[in-house]
Design an enzyme around this catalytic site. Structure first.
Site, PDB file in Angstrom:
ATOM      1  N   TRP A 151     -26.031  52.446 -22.161  1.00  0.00           N
ATOM      2  CA  TRP A 151     -26.857  51.806 -21.254  1.00  0.00           C
ATOM      3  C   TRP A 151     -28.170  53.335 -21.015  1.00  0.00           C
ATOM      4  O   TRP A 151     -29.137  52.904 -20.415  1.00  0.00           O
ATOM      5  CB  TRP A 151     -26.286  51.874 -19.864  1.00  0.00           C
ATOM      6  CG  TRP A 151     -25.142  52.740 -19.407  1.00  0.00           C
ATOM      7  CD1 TRP A 151     -23.779  52.605 -19.783  1.00  0.00           C
ATOM      8  CD2 TRP A 151     -25.441  54.160 -19.038  1.00  0.00           C
ATOM      9  NE1 TRP A 151     -22.982  53.667 -19.394  1.00  0.00           N
ATOM     10  CE2 TRP A 151     -23.919  54.775 -18.942  1.00  0.00           C
ATOM     11  CE3 TRP A 151     -26.340  54.988 -18.853  1.00  0.00           C
ATOM     12  CZ2 TRP A 151     -23.433  55.940 -18.561  1.00  0.00           C
ATOM     13  CZ3 TRP A 151     -26.185  56.230 -18.242  1.00  0.00           C
ATOM     14  CH2 TRP A 151     -24.852  56.706 -18.363  1.00  0.00           C
ATOM     15  N   ASN A 152     -27.816  54.322 -21.589  1.00  0.00           N
ATOM     16  CA  ASN A 152     -28.688  55.512 -21.355  1.00  0.00           C
ATOM     17  C   ASN A 152     -30.186  55.336 -22.051  1.00  0.00           C
ATOM     18  O   ASN A 152     -31.035  55.693 -21.461  1.00  0.00           O
ATOM     19  CB  ASN A 152     -28.065  56.766 -21.694  1.00  0.00           C
ATOM     20  CG  ASN A 152     -27.663  56.748 -23.163  1.00  0.00           C
ATOM     21  OD1 ASN A 152     -27.430  55.685 -23.951  1.00  0.00           O
ATOM     22  ND2 ASN A 152     -27.704  57.830 -23.653  1.00  0.00           N
ATOM     23  N   LYS A 175     -26.117  43.439 -28.815  1.00  0.00           N
ATOM     24  CA  LYS A 175     -25.243  43.554 -27.768  1.00  0.00           C
ATOM     25  C   LYS A 175     -25.628  44.686 -26.791  1.00  0.00           C
ATOM     26  O   LYS A 175     -25.159  45.750 -26.822  1.00  0.00           O
ATOM     27  CB  LYS A 175     -23.656  43.427 -28.024  1.00  0.00           C
ATOM     28  CG  LYS A 175     -22.848  43.710 -26.569  1.00  0.00           C
ATOM     29  CD  LYS A 175     -23.193  42.911 -25.378  1.00  0.00           C
ATOM     30  CE  LYS A 175     -21.993  43.154 -24.202  1.00  0.00           C
ATOM     31  NZ  LYS A 175     -22.371  44.487 -23.706  1.00  0.00           N
ATOM     32  N   GLY A 228     -22.063  54.717 -28.297  1.00  0.00           N
ATOM     33  CA  GLY A 228     -21.487  54.998 -27.086  1.00  0.00           C
ATOM     34  C   GLY A 228     -20.435  55.938 -26.955  1.00  0.00           C
ATOM     35  O   GLY A 228     -20.303  56.826 -27.980  1.00  0.00           O
ATOM     36  N   GLY A 229     -19.213  55.810 -25.806  1.00  0.00           N
ATOM     37  CA  GLY A 229     -18.396  56.919 -25.732  1.00  0.00           C
ATOM     38  C   GLY A 229     -17.347  56.806 -26.960  1.00  0.00           C
ATOM     39  O   GLY A 229     -17.168  55.754 -27.539  1.00  0.00           O
ATOM     40  N   GLU A 250     -22.074  55.966 -33.537  1.00  0.00           N
ATOM     41  CA  GLU A 250     -22.614  57.309 -33.231  1.00  0.00           C
ATOM     42  C   GLU A 250     -21.993  57.774 -31.681  1.00  0.00           C
ATOM     43  O   GLU A 250     -22.354  56.699 -30.664  1.00  0.00           O
ATOM     44  CB  GLU A 250     -24.075  57.254 -33.154  1.00  0.00           C
ATOM     45  CG  GLU A 250     -25.073  58.361 -32.973  1.00  0.00           C
ATOM     46  CD  GLU A 250     -24.999  58.766 -31.446  1.00  0.00           C
ATOM     47  OE1 GLU A 250     -24.227  59.607 -30.896  1.00  0.00           O
ATOM     48  OE2 GLU A 250     -26.210  58.416 -30.793  1.00  0.00           O
ATOM     49  N   CYS A 284     -25.976  61.636 -25.477  1.00  0.00           N
ATOM     50  CA  CYS A 284     -24.892  61.999 -26.314  1.00  0.00           C
ATOM     51  C   CYS A 284     -25.238  63.649 -26.744  1.00  0.00           C
ATOM     52  O   CYS A 284     -24.366  64.339 -26.925  1.00  0.00           O
ATOM     53  CB  CYS A 284     -24.753  61.282 -27.570  1.00  0.00           C
ATOM     54  SG  CYS A 284     -26.098  61.048 -28.348  1.00  0.00           S
ATOM     55  N   GLU A 379     -16.710  65.490 -22.693  1.00  0.00           N
ATOM     56  CA  GLU A 379     -18.070  65.401 -22.272  1.00  0.00           C
ATOM     57  C   GLU A 379     -18.445  64.734 -20.868  1.00  0.00           C
ATOM     58  O   GLU A 379     -17.395  63.867 -20.594  1.00  0.00           O
ATOM     59  CB  GLU A 379     -18.436  64.068 -23.514  1.00  0.00           C
ATOM     60  CG  GLU A 379     -20.054  63.670 -23.193  1.00  0.00           C
ATOM     61  CD  GLU A 379     -20.251  62.466 -24.211  1.00  0.00           C
ATOM     62  OE1 GLU A 379     -21.575  62.798 -24.587  1.00  0.00           O
ATOM     63  OE2 GLU A 379     -19.635  61.495 -24.517  1.00  0.00           O
TER      64      GLU A 379
END
Length: 479
Positions: A151-152, A175, A228-229, A250, A284, A379
């Protein structure tokens, strides 16, 4: 309230079962859009439509140069629609429009770069030890690529995937995060306007558990790309592995900024502040660990705190705002928990740390952070800087590498030999020397260790979306 359907075949499409979900403006706290909530049935429709577009004469008959020209046209359209895209994305994730305007201008550079690269992919003629035989390689697209976003930075990170995938000749099913879907739905209309076949990029919206497993498992999806995470990336990797599908990941980072005693402290302070405080630290590649030589610790920390206090929080639409609210209530709570946990250790809170507002978290600095602490290792994905001192170069490198992550690192020194020496020893996919946060489409980006698999951007980025075929030809004469 805006009503936004999924984009399948270039047209807004309601969910198969009619469900929707709300997008909440992080600044006002109010719902401002309803978005189609997809399911496995919608995934199937989107993937099949993308596969049809991929196999269509309209797409397959295009030369690589013609595909590239369409991507360049898409870049032009993105700039023409910049103000609308900035407004939509800011309402979705709370980023300041000032920052987004700069970010989305550079987003267009990815479409231009891969537009120019599309006809530069070449095979090889292999000098095989076989008389009268010719062996050569060609690069071919996979087919339908599943691209899964956080979402960032939804539009920018979509470009990192869509541009090389299309340049390579694939189709894409995107997506986006349920927390920031709107901007990619609006942007999708530009593909057809640029001249790309309808359906070559489809967008399925909804919640991860409802959509992602079906998307990865779909037999017509041949390649997966995820940003993402680490926890979500691990699940994506496992799902892709069960179906033997190649996967580019990533993931997160806990990137060190290493400042030696001979560094230009003003430049270092600027780079460190920009690297962790802007975007609210929700990136990230945030340089969230400061490793500073003891001889300049106090002088550098004073400069960083001064810069932290000048960061303006507020309404994302205000041109004076540097940083908007945290993107979601869940993320705000996660950052607050990290700060609370750090307060309970021997780390010293130097500035910031206020989490009471419920929307904003300002630049926060903890000093004397122990290497075995949660704040040093994990993180945060927020504007929180962990400061640790060192005495020797070897100690600096050891500290830099002492996390599961390896996405990026910054090195600040006037000693060019030391700069290259330390860059070679740090376990990170990107190392910046006397600068930070530079990303361009020409340079590959990705992580070591738990920070990911594969690369985005650069020539390496397009190869992630191509398969290599070896062709043998008998030229006669007993080969």
């Amino acid at each position: 309230m805006r009503e936004l359907g999924m984009m399948i075949g270039g047209r807004p499409t309601a969910a198969d079962d009619g469900r929707t979900f709300a997008s909440v403006d992080p600044y006002t706290g109010r719902e401002w859009a309803t978005i189609a909530r997809g399911s496995a049935a919608d995934v199937d429709a989107a993937v099949r439509d993308a596969d049809t577009a991929f196999r269509s004469e309209a797409w397959r008959a295009l030369t690589a140069g013609a595909r590239g020209a369409l991507l360049v046209r898409l870049a032009d359209l993105a700039i023409e629609r910049l103000d609308e895209l900035v407004e939509i994305e800011s309402r979705d994730n709370g980023k300041s429009r000032k920052e987004l305007r700069a970010s989305l201008r550079t987003m267009a550079a990815w479409y231009r770069y891969y537009g120019g690269l599309a006809d530069k992919v070449q095979g090889d003629v292999i000098p095989v030890d076989r008389p009268a035989s010719l062996n050569y390689t060609v690069h071919e697209p996979y087919g339908v690529v599943a691209a899964i976003l956080p979402w960032n930075s939804p539009l920018r990170l979509a470009a990192w995937k869509i541009a090389p995938a299309l340049a390579a000749g694939n189709a894409v099913v995107l997506k986006p995060s349920e927390h920031a879907s709107a901007s990619n739905l609006i942007f999708n209309a530009l593909f057809e306007e640029a001249g790309l076949p309808p359906g070559i990029v489809n967008v399925v919206t909804g919640f991860g558990p409802d959509v992602v497993p079906a998307l990865i498992a779909h037999p017509l999806v041949k390649k997966v790309s995820f940003t993402g995470g680490v926890a979500a990336g691990t699940l994506v990797s496992e799902l892709a592995g069960r179906h033997l599908k190649p996967c580019t990941l990533e993931l997160g980072g806990k990137s060190p900024q290493i400042v030696f005693g001979d560094a230009d402290l003003d430049r270092a302070a600027d780079g460190i502040a920009a690297g962790v405080f802007f975007s609210g630290g929700q990136t990230c590649l945030a340089g969230s660990r400061l490793l500073v030589h003891a001889s300049v610790h106090d002088a550098l920390l004073e400069r960083i705190v001064d810069r932290a206090k000048k960061v303006r929080l507020g309404d994302p639409a205000d041109p004076e705002t540097d940083v908007g609210p945290v993107a979601t209530a869940v993320q705000h709570q996660a950052i607050a928990e990290h700060i609370t946990a750090a307060r309970a250790t021997d780390a010293v809170l130097v500035t910031g740390g206020d989490t009471e507002d419920g929307r904003f978290i300002g630049p926060t600095v903890f000093d004397e952070v122990a290497r075995d602490s949660r704040l040093f290792q994990d993180e945060v994905f927020g504007p929180v800087l962990a400061v640790t001192s060192f005495d020797t170069e070897d100690e600096a490198v050891e500290l830099a590498n002492d996390t599961p992550f390896g996405l990026a690192a910054g090195i600040w020194t006037r000693d060019i030999g030391r700069a290259h020496r330390v860059a070679g020893r740090v376990q990170a996919g990107t190392v910046w020397i006397n600068t930070y946060r530079n990303t361009v489409p020409q340079s590959p980006f990705g992580g070591y260790k738990a920070s990911g698999v594969g690369r985005e951007s650069g020539f390496a980025g397009i190869t992630e979306y191509l398969q290599v075929k070896s062709v043998w030809v008998d030229l006669g004469g007993g080969g």
